[in-house]
Design a protein around this motif. Structure first.
Motif: not given
Length: 352
Positions: A300-306
């Protein structure tokens, strides 16, 4: 309950329909904003630009730290030296790397992708597609709420336990204030046993022994102990794609985030991550984790950080070593080992 009953079903439905529409379901699940972990990254950035003081940062995010879900760990509230180092790393990045700008761009990209998603669905599936988008927008950002609440609760107990340990150590009851974490509430209520020091020593030995063990990812009954798989000759590793994108860089294998340092262009490789890693993930160009699914905090965090991300590799943190040149594909979940570093496997772990 929120994760199992709403977040995961919403994500499953969206990804299933996205495959039908020919768009990336992972990208559709990013760019919502409002995550506690990404807010921490934005606040760290503000500190690096002297727009926020570190005391305010720690007041907001001080319950984080390496293994912050483990009660005996040290969190930033108690020692924010790791935060200072992170802020220094952020300060070295150019202004156009501002995570607030990147978050806005990801939100705009998701909105454009939503239009493509609906257009790509058969007409009779579009109402279901709109429902899936509505569910994802409402529930995916809630993925971190339960974990944050849990971590804050643990930190209150941690603070109380440490104070009790300090008091008992000052009174000569404990040899070390940290011994408090090797006692039980029942023992304190009933009166500490006479052989307390022997019990604490044995419990410390037991913990060290447990920390050296590995168990299967799934099991029934008592799990069998397994030997971690290490393949120093592997040329590729398979996992689950969690955040799309292809990137080439040097691996940085980290087992202890407390003292880790990420160089520009490195790919962070870990057994697992927790919310406290988000500020370090921002410094990496890619992320690989041994465990986790597409709705894990890592993903989830990886996707939000791109950031391109692969989870569920099972053994990447053992088979890779710091300095290996790798290429990761966050959509397919494949890791290609392009060039091995000269050091022995995992010689540089943990990084401090």
């Amino acid at each position: 309950m929120v994760t199992l009953g709403t977040v995961q079903p919403a994500a499953d439905l969206l990804i299933r329909l996205a495959d039908l529409a020919g768009v990336s379901g992972h990208e559709l699940m990013g760019g919502y904003g409002g995550h506690q972990e990404t807010q921490m990254v934005s606040d760290a950035w503000a500190c690096s630009r002297d727009e926020l003081d570190i005391d305010t940062f720690v007041a907001r995010h001080g319950y984080h730290g390496w293994r912050s879900g483990e009660i005996s760990s040290k969190v930033w509230r108690e020692d924010y030296t790791p935060v200072v180092k992170l802020i220094d790393s952020y300060r070295a990045k150019p202004d156009d790397a501002n995570p607030v700008i990147a978050e806005r761009e990801r939100r705009e990209h998701r909105q454009q992708l939503e239009a493509e998603f609906l257009a790509g669905l058969p007409a009779h599936r579009r109402p279901q597609g709109r429902f899936a988008l509505k569910m994802a927008a409402r529930y995916v950002p809630l993925r971190g709420v339960g974990k944050v609440s849990f971590l804050r609760g643990v930190d209150i107990v941690r603070a109380a336990a440490r104070r009790l340990g300090q008091n008992l150590a000052a009174a000569g009851v404990l040899a070390d204030a940290e011994d408090i974490f090797f006692t039980t509430i029942e023992e304190h209520r009933a009166g500490l046993p006479a052989n307390l020091s022997e019990l604490i020593a044995e419990r410390r030995r037991t913990r060290r022994r447990y920390e050296g063990l590995a168990i299967p990812q799934s099991f029934r009954g008592l799990p069998a102990i397994v030997r971690p798989h290490v393949d120093g000759d592997a040329v590729a590793i398979e996992g689950t794609g969690a955040s799309p994108g292809v990137v080439v860089g040097l691996a940085r294998v980290v087992t202890d985030a407390a003292g880790a340092h990420i160089e520009e262009g490195e790919i962070l490789v870990a057994h697992d991550t927790d919310p406290g890693w988000a500020s370090m993930m921002f410094l990496s160009c890619g992320l690989v984790a041994d465990i986790g699914g597409i709705m894990s905090h890592t993903a989830v965090v990886a996707r939000e950080l791109g950031i391109p991300c692969i989870v569920n590799t099972k053994h990447a943190s053992k088979s890779l070593k710091t300095g290996d040149k790798i290429m990761i594909d966050g959509a397919s979940g494949t890791i290609e080992i392009l060039e091995r570093a000269t050091a022995a496997p995992n010689e540089a772990v943990p990084i401090v």
